[in-house]
Design a protein around this motif. Structure first.
Motif, short mmCIF file in Angstrom:
data_model
loop_
_atom_site.label_atom_id
_atom_site.label_comp_id
_atom_site.label_asym_id
_atom_site.label_seq_id
_atom_site.Cartn_x
_atom_site.Cartn_y
_atom_site.Cartn_z
N SER A 35 -62.77 82.92 1.50
CA SER A 35 -63.72 82.07 0.79
C SER A 35 -63.34 81.94 -0.67
CB SER A 35 -65.13 82.68 0.88
OG SER A 35 -66.03 81.94 0.08
N PRO A 36 -63.60 80.77 -1.24
CA PRO A 36 -63.39 80.61 -2.68
C PRO A 36 -64.52 81.24 -3.50
CG PRO A 36 -64.13 78.55 -1.71
CD PRO A 36 -63.98 79.53 -0.57
N ARG A 37 -65.59 81.69 -2.82
CA ARG A 37 -66.74 82.28 -3.50
C ARG A 37 -66.63 83.81 -3.46
NH1 ARG A 37 -72.10 83.11 -1.87
NH2 ARG A 37 -72.04 81.96 0.08
N PRO A 38 -66.71 84.48 -4.61
CA PRO A 38 -66.66 85.95 -4.60
C PRO A 38 -67.82 86.51 -3.77
CG PRO A 38 -66.49 85.10 -6.85
CD PRO A 38 -66.83 83.93 -5.98
N VAL A 62 -63.98 92.23 1.83
CA VAL A 62 -63.48 92.38 0.46
C VAL A 62 -64.19 91.37 -0.45
CG1 VAL A 62 -61.42 92.31 -1.00
CG2 VAL A 62 -61.25 93.15 1.36
N ASP A 63 -64.99 91.87 -1.38
CA ASP A 63 -65.75 91.00 -2.29
C ASP A 63 -64.85 90.29 -3.28
OD1 ASP A 63 -68.05 91.76 -1.05
OD2 ASP A 63 -68.71 93.12 -2.63
N ASP A 64 -63.79 91.00 -3.72
CA ASP A 64 -62.90 90.45 -4.75
C ASP A 64 -61.46 90.77 -4.34
OD1 ASP A 64 -61.38 89.82 -6.95
OD2 ASP A 64 -62.32 91.26 -8.30
N VAL A 65 -60.78 89.76 -3.83
CA VAL A 65 -59.44 90.02 -3.29
C VAL A 65 -58.46 90.48 -4.37
CG1 VAL A 65 -59.64 88.51 -1.28
CG2 VAL A 65 -58.80 87.55 -3.44
N ASN A 80 -62.25 78.61 2.73
CA ASN A 80 -61.02 77.85 2.50
C ASN A 80 -59.94 78.20 3.51
OD1 ASN A 80 -60.95 80.36 0.94
ND2 ASN A 80 -58.90 79.70 0.35
N TRP A 81 -60.26 79.15 4.42
CA TRP A 81 -59.30 79.49 5.48
C TRP A 81 -60.05 80.20 6.60
CZ3 TRP A 81 -56.40 82.79 8.57
CH2 TRP A 81 -55.10 82.36 8.91
N ALA A 82 -59.74 79.88 7.84
CA ALA A 82 -60.34 80.56 8.99
C ALA A 82 -59.32 80.57 10.12
CB ALA A 82 -61.61 79.84 9.45
N GLY A 83 -58.97 81.75 10.60
CA GLY A 83 -58.02 81.76 11.70
C GLY A 83 -57.60 83.15 12.13
N PHE A 84 -56.50 83.18 12.86
CA PHE A 84 -56.08 84.38 13.56
C PHE A 84 -54.65 84.78 13.20
CE2 PHE A 84 -59.33 82.32 16.01
CZ PHE A 84 -60.10 83.36 16.52
N TYR A 85 -54.44 86.09 13.16
CA TYR A 85 -53.10 86.66 13.22
C TYR A 85 -53.03 87.46 14.50
CZ TYR A 85 -51.76 85.33 8.48
OH TYR A 85 -51.42 84.62 7.36
N ARG A 86 -51.89 87.36 15.21
CA ARG A 86 -51.73 88.06 16.48
C ARG A 86 -50.84 89.29 16.32
NH1 ARG A 86 -48.30 84.59 18.91
NH2 ARG A 86 -47.85 83.90 16.79
N ASN A 87 -51.13 90.32 17.09
CA ASN A 87 -50.27 91.50 17.11
C ASN A 87 -49.08 91.21 18.02
OD1 ASN A 87 -49.02 93.95 17.36
ND2 ASN A 87 -50.74 94.99 18.37
N ALA A 138 -56.92 79.87 -4.03
CA ALA A 138 -58.36 79.59 -4.06
C ALA A 138 -59.19 80.74 -3.50
CB ALA A 138 -58.66 78.32 -3.27
N SER A 139 -58.57 81.63 -2.70
CA SER A 139 -59.33 82.70 -2.05
C SER A 139 -59.86 83.69 -3.08
CB SER A 139 -58.45 83.47 -1.07
OG SER A 139 -57.99 82.60 -0.06
N ALA A 140 -61.17 83.97 -3.02
CA ALA A 140 -61.78 84.96 -3.91
C ALA A 140 -62.28 86.16 -3.12
CB ALA A 140 -62.94 84.34 -4.69
N SER A 141 -62.82 85.91 -1.91
CA SER A 141 -63.26 87.02 -1.06
C SER A 141 -62.75 86.78 0.36
CB SER A 141 -64.78 87.18 -1.10
OG SER A 141 -65.42 86.01 -0.64
N GLU A 142 -62.75 87.85 1.14
CA GLU A 142 -62.10 87.78 2.46
C GLU A 142 -62.75 88.76 3.43
OE1 GLU A 142 -57.88 88.08 2.08
OE2 GLU A 142 -57.52 87.87 4.23
N LEU A 143 -62.83 88.34 4.70
CA LEU A 143 -63.31 89.22 5.77
C LEU A 143 -62.29 89.20 6.90
CD1 LEU A 143 -65.35 90.94 7.36
CD2 LEU A 143 -66.55 88.82 7.95
#
Ligand code: SME
Length: 164
Positions: free
Chosen positions: A137-140, A99-102, A54-61, A114-119
């Protein structure tokens, strides 16, 4: 010269899918020094090719603070201090955060409910943190070791092409 990009990942094998994504990202950014253009195209590539995001992108330093970069998905938090949330933890530690479960992650910043897990993986060039790549991802437990390895390899390819 105009170009049309049509990337299809046709394999059920995750490691092979990541090899194809890395190769596509390499082709998309080869010879292009503009960081915004490269992050934008790679965010679009990941969004189109990876299932269950549900999200894909960048954060910059930017001066020791994470600032939102090109992404696909819903509008997100703009500034994240190092050490805060999943992204800030990846930035502060230099370690990927899978992170399996945010909801169980201390300090998780909920940009999209909607976010359930995150990398999140750090992107480093010559010892310097350039930014982070963030997938939600919305999927754990959507992400595993193959995704971590794939994102790290992507970061290695991209880092020298995100400097200006
Ligand atoms: N959830 C992230 C913030 C960024 S959004 O997911 C796009 C975090 O805790 O760092």
């Amino acid at each position: 010269m105009a170009a049309m990009y049509d990337f299809r990942i046709e394999t059920a094998d995750k490691a092979e899918a990541w090899r194809q994504i890395a190769s596509a990202a390499d082709a998309l950014t080869d010879g292009e020094p503009d960081a915004v253009a490269n992050m934008a195209n790679v965010a679009a590539l990941l969004w189109e090719t990876l299932p269950d995001l549900n999200w894909a992108g960048f954060y910059r330093n930017v001066g020791g603070e994470l600032v939102l970069g090109p992404f696909q998905g819903r509008a997100a938090c703009i500034r994240i201090p190092f050490g805060k949330g999943v992204c800030g933890t990846a930035a502060a530690t230099g370690e990927p955060q899978c992170v399996d479960d945010v909801d169980a992650f201390p300090g998780h910043i909920a940009c999209d409910s909607a976010s359930a897990s995150e990398l999140v993986v750090p992107i480093v060039h010559e010892g310097r943190l350039i930014g982070v790549l963030d997938l939600d991802s919305p999927r754990p437990a959507r992400f595993d070791a193959a995704d971590v390895a794939g994102c790290l390899e992507l970061g290695r390819i991209l880092a020298p092409r995100l400097l200006r």
